[in-house]
Motif scaffolding. Sequence first.
Motif, PDB file in Angstrom:
ATOM      1  N   THR A 255       0.831  -1.203   0.000  1.00 11.25           N
ATOM      2  CA  THR A 255       0.000   0.000   0.000  1.00 11.25           C
ATOM      3  C   THR A 255       0.865   1.252   0.000  1.00 11.25           C
ATOM      4  O   THR A 255       0.607   2.196  -0.754  1.00 11.25           O
ATOM      5  N   ILE A 256       1.904   1.251   0.823  1.00  8.70           N
ATOM      6  CA  ILE A 256       2.823   2.396   0.855  1.00  8.70           C
ATOM      7  C   ILE A 256       3.513   2.542  -0.501  1.00  8.70           C
ATOM      8  O   ILE A 256       3.620   3.657  -1.034  1.00  8.70           O
ATOM      9  N   TYR A 257       3.944   1.441  -1.087  1.00  7.44           N
ATOM     10  CA  TYR A 257       4.596   1.475  -2.402  1.00  7.44           C
ATOM     11  C   TYR A 257       3.660   2.052  -3.465  1.00  7.44           C
ATOM     12  O   TYR A 257       4.033   2.945  -4.218  1.00  7.44           O
ATOM     13  N   ARG A 258       2.427   1.523  -3.507  1.00  8.81           N
ATOM     14  CA  ARG A 258       1.466   2.003  -4.520  1.00  8.81           C
ATOM     15  C   ARG A 258       1.134   3.473  -4.309  1.00  8.81           C
ATOM     16  O   ARG A 258       0.995   4.232  -5.263  1.00  8.81           O
ATOM     17  N   GLY A 259       0.981   3.862  -3.057  1.00  8.95           N
ATOM     18  CA  GLY A 259       0.702   5.267  -2.769  1.00  8.95           C
ATOM     19  C   GLY A 259       1.852   6.168  -3.178  1.00  8.95           C
ATOM     20  O   GLY A 259       1.649   7.213  -3.797  1.00  8.95           O
ATOM     21  N   ALA A 260       3.071   5.763  -2.849  1.00  6.76           N
ATOM     22  CA  ALA A 260       4.251   6.563  -3.200  1.00  6.76           C
ATOM     23  C   ALA A 260       4.422   6.647  -4.720  1.00  6.76           C
ATOM     24  O   ALA A 260       4.720   7.729  -5.260  1.00  6.76           O
ATOM     25  N   LEU A 261       4.222   5.539  -5.393  1.00  6.37           N
ATOM     26  CA  LEU A 261       4.313   5.538  -6.857  1.00  6.37           C
ATOM     27  C   LEU A 261       3.237   6.443  -7.454  1.00  6.37           C
ATOM     28  O   LEU A 261       3.506   7.222  -8.380  1.00  6.37           O
ATOM     29  N   GLY A 262       2.022   6.359  -6.932  1.00  3.99           N
ATOM     30  CA  GLY A 262       0.933   7.221  -7.403  1.00  3.99           C
ATOM     31  C   GLY A 262       1.217   8.694  -7.161  1.00  3.99           C
ATOM     32  O   GLY A 262       0.864   9.545  -7.989  1.00  3.99           O
ATOM     33  N   LEU A 263       1.858   9.010  -6.035  1.00  8.56           N
ATOM     34  CA  LEU A 263       2.245  10.393  -5.759  1.00  8.56           C
ATOM     35  C   LEU A 263       3.267  10.882  -6.781  1.00  8.56           C
ATOM     36  O   LEU A 263       3.169  12.008  -7.289  1.00  8.56           O
ATOM     37  N   ALA A 264       4.248  10.043  -7.084  1.00  8.83           N
ATOM     38  CA  ALA A 264       5.255  10.418  -8.088  1.00  8.83           C
ATOM     39  C   ALA A 264       4.594  10.661  -9.448  1.00  8.83           C
ATOM     40  O   ALA A 264       4.910  11.638 -10.132  1.00  8.83           O
ATOM     41  N   VAL A 265       3.670   9.784  -9.821  1.00 13.87           N
ATOM     42  CA  VAL A 265       2.972   9.944 -11.100  1.00 13.87           C
ATOM     43  C   VAL A 265       2.135  11.221 -11.091  1.00 13.87           C
ATOM     44  O   VAL A 265       2.092  11.957 -12.082  1.00 13.87           O
ATOM     45  N   ALA A 266       1.471  11.509  -9.978  1.00 19.26           N
ATOM     46  CA  ALA A 266       0.665  12.730  -9.880  1.00 19.26           C
ATOM     47  C   ALA A 266       1.528  13.976 -10.061  1.00 19.26           C
ATOM     48  O   ALA A 266       1.132  14.922 -10.752  1.00 19.26           O
ATOM     49  N   ILE A 267       2.701  13.968  -9.461  1.00 16.49           N
ATOM     50  CA  ILE A 267       3.618  15.107  -9.609  1.00 16.49           C
ATOM     51  C   ILE A 267       4.064  15.241 -11.064  1.00 16.49           C
ATOM     52  O   ILE A 267       4.079  16.342 -11.628  1.00 16.49           O
ATOM     53  N   MET A 268       4.384  14.114 -11.695  1.00 14.05           N
ATOM     54  CA  MET A 268       4.778  14.156 -13.108  1.00 14.05           C
ATOM     55  C   MET A 268       3.639  14.652 -13.990  1.00 14.05           C
ATOM     56  O   MET A 268       3.846  15.469 -14.889  1.00 14.05           O
ATOM     57  N   LEU A 269       2.420  14.161 -13.728  1.00 13.24           N
ATOM     58  CA  LEU A 269       1.272  14.595 -14.525  1.00 13.24           C
ATOM     59  C   LEU A 269       0.969  16.076 -14.294  1.00 13.24           C
ATOM     60  O   LEU A 269       0.589  16.786 -15.234  1.00 13.24           O
ATOM     61  N   GLY A 270       1.139  16.534 -13.068  1.00  9.89           N
ATOM     62  CA  GLY A 270       0.953  17.954 -12.782  1.00  9.89           C
ATOM     63  C   GLY A 270       1.929  18.812 -13.572  1.00  9.89           C
ATOM     64  O   GLY A 270       1.549  19.839 -14.159  1.00  9.89           O
ATOM     65  N   ALA A 271       3.183  18.392 -13.617  1.00  6.60           N
ATOM     66  CA  ALA A 271       4.190  19.123 -14.400  1.00  6.60           C
ATOM     67  C   ALA A 271       3.875  19.047 -15.894  1.00  6.60           C
ATOM     68  O   ALA A 271       3.984  20.044 -16.619  1.00  6.60           O
ATOM     69  N   PHE A 272       3.443  17.879 -16.348  1.00  7.60           N
ATOM     70  CA  PHE A 272       3.057  17.679 -17.747  1.00  7.60           C
ATOM     71  C   PHE A 272       1.914  18.628 -18.110  1.00  7.60           C
ATOM     72  O   PHE A 272       1.935  19.275 -19.159  1.00  7.60           O
ATOM     73  N   GLY A 273       0.937  18.735 -17.220  1.00  3.68           N
ATOM     74  CA  GLY A 273      -0.197  19.620 -17.465  1.00  3.68           C
ATOM     75  C   GLY A 273       0.211  21.080 -17.486  1.00  3.68           C
ATOM     76  O   GLY A 273      -0.233  21.853 -18.335  1.00  3.68           O
ATOM     77  N   ALA A 274       1.074  21.468 -16.549  1.00  3.15           N
ATOM     78  CA  ALA A 274       1.485  22.863 -16.436  1.00  3.15           C
ATOM     79  C   ALA A 274       2.365  23.312 -17.601  1.00  3.15           C
ATOM     80  O   ALA A 274       2.315  24.478 -18.001  1.00  3.15           O
ATOM     81  N   HIS A 275       3.151  22.401 -18.156  1.00  3.42           N
ATOM     82  CA  HIS A 275       4.101  22.806 -19.189  1.00  3.42           C
ATOM     83  C   HIS A 275       3.680  22.429 -20.605  1.00  3.42           C
ATOM     84  O   HIS A 275       3.811  23.232 -21.520  1.00  3.42           O
ATOM     85  N   TYR A 276       3.178  21.240 -20.791  1.00  2.00           N
ATOM     86  CA  TYR A 276       2.846  20.779 -22.142  1.00  2.00           C
ATOM     87  C   TYR A 276       1.383  21.011 -22.490  1.00  2.00           C
ATOM     88  O   TYR A 276       1.066  21.555 -23.551  1.00  2.00           O
ATOM     89  N   LEU A 277       0.491  20.607 -21.611  1.00  3.60           N
ATOM     90  CA  LEU A 277      -0.935  20.684 -21.923  1.00  3.60           C
ATOM     91  C   LEU A 277      -1.468  22.113 -21.923  1.00  3.60           C
ATOM     92  O   LEU A 277      -2.520  22.379 -22.493  1.00  3.60           O
ATOM     93  N   LYS A 278      -0.741  23.011 -21.284  1.00  2.00           N
ATOM     94  CA  LYS A 278      -1.152  24.416 -21.224  1.00  2.00           C
ATOM     95  C   LYS A 278      -1.422  24.971 -22.621  1.00  2.00           C
ATOM     96  O   LYS A 278      -2.335  25.773 -22.815  1.00  2.00           O
ATOM     97  N   GLU A 279      -0.634  24.508 -23.578  1.00  2.00           N
ATOM     98  CA  GLU A 279      -0.774  24.987 -24.954  1.00  2.00           C
ATOM     99  C   GLU A 279      -1.704  24.115 -25.794  1.00  2.00           C
ATOM    100  O   GLU A 279      -2.096  24.501 -26.889  1.00  2.00           O
ATOM    101  N   LYS A 280      -2.047  22.943 -25.298  1.00  2.00           N
ATOM    102  CA  LYS A 280      -2.820  21.978 -26.080  1.00  2.00           C
ATOM    103  C   LYS A 280      -4.294  21.909 -25.706  1.00  2.00           C
ATOM    104  O   LYS A 280      -5.098  21.421 -26.484  1.00  2.00           O
TER     105      LYS A 280
END
Length: 146
Positions: free
Chosen positions: A21-46
């Motif tokens: 559970t801790i592993y899945r949560g930590a992995l999901g947090l990392a993915v959320a941070i990556m997706l947030g950055a993806f949204g802020a930088h790439y998707l902003k224009e798309k």
Amino acid sequence: MQFRKSLATYHYIMHKISSQTIYRGALGLAVAIMLGAFGAHYLKEKLPIENLQIFETAVRYQFYGCLGLVALGLICRVTEIKLNTPILLLRLGILIFCGTVYFLALRPVFGIEGLKWVGAITPLGGLCMIACWVWVGILFLKDSKK
């Protein structure tokens, strides 16, 4: 002798559930941070602004949900309360809620015009997440009365 074996088995299983559970949560947090950055930088224009806001909602709830998974995993380590069902509900809720919201937000990127009905599934994910925390509260309330 049998009692000690079953207690040891229980602790082993709960430790394994806790670690996963801790592993899945930590992995999901990392993915959320990556997706947030993806949204802020790439998707902003798309994406149109309303879709970008929808995407940010999915990222935020994924972050909250995964933080909750880490917390439940840690709680498993320090208590005898069985949290298997709430953990499953939270995982399912994150998948359904965030998955459908991501899909709805990203439809323009994939050129999908229809399928707005997918939004009707989203509240089921929210209900799963709510049920998880209500269940946890009830379990701890019952435990406090022992």
